[in-house]
Design an enzyme around this catalytic site. Structure first.
Site, PDB file in Angstrom:
ATOM      1  CB  CYS A  41      -0.807  -0.097   1.225  1.00 46.40           C
ATOM      2  SG  CYS A  41      -1.947   1.406   1.290  1.00 46.40           S
ATOM      3  NE  ARG A  45      -0.583   4.762   8.835  1.00 44.44           N
ATOM      4  CZ  ARG A  45      -1.655   4.607   9.358  1.00 44.44           C
ATOM      5  NH1 ARG A  45      -1.977   4.753  10.543  1.00 44.44           N
ATOM      6  NH2 ARG A  45      -2.552   4.136   8.327  1.00 44.44           N
ATOM      7  CG  HIS A  97      -1.435  -1.128   5.980  1.00 42.82           C
ATOM      8  ND1 HIS A  97      -2.045  -0.232   6.724  1.00 42.82           N
ATOM      9  CD2 HIS A  97      -1.705  -0.829   4.536  1.00 42.82           C
ATOM     10  CE1 HIS A  97      -2.478   0.790   6.013  1.00 42.82           C
ATOM     11  NE2 HIS A  97      -2.295   0.538   4.872  1.00 42.82           N
TER      12      HIS A  97
HETATM   13 CO    CO Z   1      -3.427   1.316   2.956  1.00 42.63          CO
END
Ligand code: CO
Length: 208
Positions: A41, A45, A97
């Site tokens: 993604c 983070r 995630h």
């Molecule tokens: Co994402």
């Protein structure tokens, strides 16, 4: 963010690399031979190399919103084909995630303009697994499960491609589904059974 800092950090990074290996950049500039394609993604983070303890030259990376593998997305399909056919990577990972904003947005009914067709692919994952997802009472757990099922379906989308099918038959290329849990930092292997999925969907998607 002070962008001056970026260049200062870069100088420090060069020094660190050269201290460990004086030929680091000479070797790096010779070419790449990564064994892993990482599809993750775009979320800031979820780093790709850093969370796996890997560095430059070790991972071929593609990132987009919610780590999607969409058959008519020329971008992801170019990356997959180049990684499989030219770089001859041994493994492909789709890494989702928990806490994914793209997956969350797909669970809501808001009209998000240009994002609608992209997120519709995640809504399709929800529809395919509607019975299982609707049976989960807790919204957080349902959301986490959709993150996992989305990874699973993107792995299936990879298996539908001719490049992956041929490389699997020819040299044992494998597809893996992982989830990054940023609350703990842990990388979780969903242990998606590649061979099981392959034989199950081959009847429909087989390409010579
Ligand atoms: Co994402």
């Amino acid at each position: 963010m002070d962008l001056e800092l970026v260049f200062k950090n870069n100088e420090n990074w060069i020094s660190e690399k050269l201290a460990k290996n004086p030929n680091f950049f000479k070797e790096l500039s010779k070419g790449q031979n990564p064994e892993l394609l990482f599809i993750g993604c775009s979320d800031s983070r979820v780093t790709s190399e850093e969370l796996m303890g890997m560095g430059p030259g070790e991972v071929f990376v593609h990132r987009n919103i919610a780590n999607m593998v969409i058959s008519i997305d020329l971008n992801v399909m170019s990356v997959v084909n180049y990684a499989v056919n030219q770089l001859k990577v041994k493994d492909i990972v789709v890494c989702g995630h928990y806490g994914c904003g793209g997956v969350k947005a797909a669970m809501q009914s808001a009209d998000l303009g240009i994002l609608n067709p992209w997120l519709r692919n995640i809504r399709d994952v929800y529809r395919i697994h509607q019975n299982e997802l609707n049976s989960i009472q807790d919204e957080e757990n349902r959301y986490n499960r959709l993150v996992e099922l989305n990874v699973q379906e993107q792995c299936v989308n990879l298996i539908k491609t001719a490049a992956v099918q041929k490389a699997n038959r020819g040299r044992g290329l494998k597809v893996h589904g992982w989830v990054f849990d940023m609350r703990t930092g842990k990388l979780i292997d969903l242990k998606i059974d590649f061979d099981k999925y392959l034989s199950k969907i081959m009847e429909i998607y087989h390409l010579e």
